[in-house]
Scaffold this motif. Structure first.
Motif, PDB file in Angstrom:
ATOM      1  N   ILE A  19       6.926   6.642   2.201  1.00 25.81           N
ATOM      2  CA  ILE A  19       7.031   6.904   3.634  1.00 25.81           C
ATOM      3  C   ILE A  19       8.322   7.655   3.924  1.00 25.81           C
ATOM      4  O   ILE A  19       9.221   7.715   3.096  1.00 25.81           O
ATOM      5  CB  ILE A  19       6.961   5.608   4.473  1.00 25.81           C
ATOM      6  CG1 ILE A  19       8.140   4.679   4.172  1.00 25.81           C
ATOM      7  CG2 ILE A  19       5.639   4.894   4.277  1.00 25.81           C
ATOM      8  CD1 ILE A  19       8.222   3.478   5.079  1.00 25.81           C
ATOM      9  N   THR A  20       8.389   8.221   5.125  1.00 26.23           N
ATOM     10  CA  THR A  20       9.548   9.010   5.536  1.00 26.23           C
ATOM     11  C   THR A  20      10.105   8.446   6.833  1.00 26.23           C
ATOM     12  O   THR A  20       9.341   8.085   7.740  1.00 26.23           O
ATOM     13  CB  THR A  20       9.118  10.478   5.777  1.00 26.23           C
ATOM     14  OG1 THR A  20       8.521  10.979   4.592  1.00 26.23           O
ATOM     15  CG2 THR A  20      10.295  11.345   6.166  1.00 26.23           C
ATOM     16  N   ILE A  25       0.436   8.578   9.908  1.00 29.09           N
ATOM     17  CA  ILE A  25       0.604   7.682  11.049  1.00 29.09           C
ATOM     18  C   ILE A  25       2.086   7.369  11.216  1.00 29.09           C
ATOM     19  O   ILE A  25       2.803   7.166  10.235  1.00 29.09           O
ATOM     20  CB  ILE A  25      -0.168   6.358  10.822  1.00 29.09           C
ATOM     21  CG1 ILE A  25      -1.654   6.627  10.560  1.00 29.09           C
ATOM     22  CG2 ILE A  25       0.026   5.395  11.995  1.00 29.09           C
ATOM     23  CD1 ILE A  25      -2.393   7.257  11.716  1.00 29.09           C
ATOM     24  N   ARG A  26       2.533   7.325  12.451  1.00 27.36           N
ATOM     25  CA  ARG A  26       3.891   6.910  12.760  1.00 27.36           C
ATOM     26  C   ARG A  26       3.854   5.479  13.273  1.00 27.36           C
ATOM     27  O   ARG A  26       3.037   5.154  14.137  1.00 27.36           O
ATOM     28  CB  ARG A  26       4.503   7.803  13.839  1.00 27.36           C
ATOM     29  CG  ARG A  26       4.660   9.231  13.405  1.00 27.36           C
ATOM     30  CD  ARG A  26       5.145  10.102  14.542  1.00 27.36           C
ATOM     31  NE  ARG A  26       5.072  11.491  14.123  1.00 27.36           N
ATOM     32  CZ  ARG A  26       5.137  12.508  14.947  1.00 27.36           C
ATOM     33  NH1 ARG A  26       5.279  12.304  16.238  1.00 27.36           N
ATOM     34  NH2 ARG A  26       5.064  13.742  14.479  1.00 27.36           N
ATOM     35  N   THR A  40      -4.717   2.859   1.083  1.00 29.23           N
ATOM     36  CA  THR A  40      -6.188   2.862   0.997  1.00 29.23           C
ATOM     37  C   THR A  40      -6.712   2.072  -0.193  1.00 29.23           C
ATOM     38  O   THR A  40      -7.919   1.879  -0.305  1.00 29.23           O
ATOM     39  CB  THR A  40      -6.715   4.312   0.903  1.00 29.23           C
ATOM     40  OG1 THR A  40      -6.114   4.948  -0.232  1.00 29.23           O
ATOM     41  CG2 THR A  40      -6.405   5.101   2.163  1.00 29.23           C
ATOM     42  N   ASP A  41      -5.834   1.613  -1.061  1.00 31.21           N
ATOM     43  CA  ASP A  41      -6.232   0.816  -2.229  1.00 31.21           C
ATOM     44  C   ASP A  41      -6.757  -0.532  -1.731  1.00 31.21           C
ATOM     45  O   ASP A  41      -6.005  -1.359  -1.214  1.00 31.21           O
ATOM     46  CB  ASP A  41      -5.018   0.634  -3.142  1.00 31.21           C
ATOM     47  CG  ASP A  41      -5.304  -0.222  -4.362  1.00 31.21           C
ATOM     48  OD1 ASP A  41      -6.408  -0.798  -4.468  1.00 31.21           O
ATOM     49  OD2 ASP A  41      -4.400  -0.331  -5.224  1.00 31.21           O
ATOM     50  N   THR A  42      -8.074  -0.763  -1.903  1.00 32.11           N
ATOM     51  CA  THR A  42      -8.707  -1.973  -1.365  1.00 32.11           C
ATOM     52  C   THR A  42      -8.232  -3.255  -2.045  1.00 32.11           C
ATOM     53  O   THR A  42      -8.450  -4.342  -1.522  1.00 32.11           O
ATOM     54  CB  THR A  42     -10.240  -1.883  -1.464  1.00 32.11           C
ATOM     55  OG1 THR A  42     -10.605  -1.654  -2.830  1.00 32.11           O
ATOM     56  CG2 THR A  42     -10.775  -0.774  -0.583  1.00 32.11           C
ATOM     57  N   GLY A  55      -4.329  -0.718   4.589  1.00 29.76           N
ATOM     58  CA  GLY A  55      -4.365  -0.234   5.959  1.00 29.76           C
ATOM     59  C   GLY A  55      -3.005  -0.073   6.618  1.00 29.76           C
ATOM     60  O   GLY A  55      -2.915   0.415   7.743  1.00 29.76           O
ATOM     61  N   MET A  56      -1.941  -0.463   5.923  1.00 28.35           N
ATOM     62  CA  MET A  56      -0.601  -0.369   6.505  1.00 28.35           C
ATOM     63  C   MET A  56       0.152   0.831   5.943  1.00 28.35           C
ATOM     64  O   MET A  56       0.008   1.162   4.777  1.00 28.35           O
ATOM     65  CB  MET A  56       0.215  -1.627   6.184  1.00 28.35           C
ATOM     66  CG  MET A  56      -0.318  -2.886   6.773  1.00 28.35           C
ATOM     67  SD  MET A  56       0.763  -4.258   6.298  1.00 28.35           S
ATOM     68  CE  MET A  56      -0.097  -5.609   7.079  1.00 28.35           C
ATOM     69  N   VAL A  57       0.988   1.445   6.794  1.00 30.51           N
ATOM     70  CA  VAL A  57       1.945   2.447   6.318  1.00 30.51           C
ATOM     71  C   VAL A  57       3.074   1.701   5.620  1.00 30.51           C
ATOM     72  O   VAL A  57       3.470   2.022   4.508  1.00 30.51           O
ATOM     73  CB  VAL A  57       2.479   3.302   7.494  1.00 30.51           C
ATOM     74  CG1 VAL A  57       3.634   4.195   7.051  1.00 30.51           C
ATOM     75  CG2 VAL A  57       1.350   4.131   8.090  1.00 30.51           C
ATOM     76  N   ILE A  58       3.597   0.695   6.295  1.00 28.84           N
ATOM     77  CA  ILE A  58       4.567  -0.257   5.758  1.00 28.84           C
ATOM     78  C   ILE A  58       4.375  -1.529   6.583  1.00 28.84           C
ATOM     79  O   ILE A  58       4.099  -1.455   7.790  1.00 28.84           O
ATOM     80  CB  ILE A  58       6.033   0.249   5.835  1.00 28.84           C
ATOM     81  CG1 ILE A  58       6.999  -0.746   5.177  1.00 28.84           C
ATOM     82  CG2 ILE A  58       6.434   0.573   7.247  1.00 28.84           C
ATOM     83  CD1 ILE A  58       8.450  -0.254   5.088  1.00 28.84           C
TER      84      ILE A  58
END
Length: 149
Positions: free
Chosen positions: A127-128, A4-5, A45-47, A53-56
């Protein structure tokens, strides 16, 4: 896992002068810059993780960009440190102005390269940095893409 971006936008006011340029921008002037920062990664994905649910977290990205870019460049004047503007920079600094002496000609192109390096050094390894867009005016901007670099 899906990639996801996410993008966060920033704005700041900065002055500069392009020494040796053959147009009006050789004079000290300013812009209301808009910077869009896009990162790419997989949502957590670690509950048990608070950032599930976040990328960052947008606030974490904001902190990085604010510290590295916005706080430094907002209401500053940027000159290439290898130009005669150094004398003007010295006088402005002595009068209490925020002056940045850059290693480069302070064009949008060079600024966006500088910003990419600063942000890449601070973002988490998971992340990138995908892209940056630095808008100088309503119709002019420079873009940096990781894929091109």
């Amino acid at each position: 896992m899906s990639k996801i971006r996410i993008t966060k936008q920033f704005s700041f006011e900065t002055g500069h002068a392009l020494y040796g340029y053959d147009g009006k921008c050789r004079n000290v002037h300013g812009h209301s810059y808009k910077l869009s920062v896009t990162v790419i990664g997989s949502p957590i994905t670690d509950t048990s993780h608070v950032k599930l649910g976040m990328v960052i977290d947008f606030s974490d990205l904001k902190k990085i960009v604010k510290e590295e870019i916005v706080d430094q460049f907002d209401h500053a004047t940027v000159f290439n440190k290898n130009t005669p503007h150094v004398e003007l920079a010295k006088e402005l600094t002595e009068r209490g102005h925020n002056v940045i002496l850059a290693e480069y000609q302070p064009t949008s192109e060079n600024m966006v390269i500088d910003f990419a390096a600063k942000i890449k050094a601070r973002i988490p390894k998971s992340i990138t940095l995908h892209s940056l867009k630095l808008q100088e005016t309503d119709s002019s901007f420079a873009e940096w893409y990781a894929i091109d670099n």
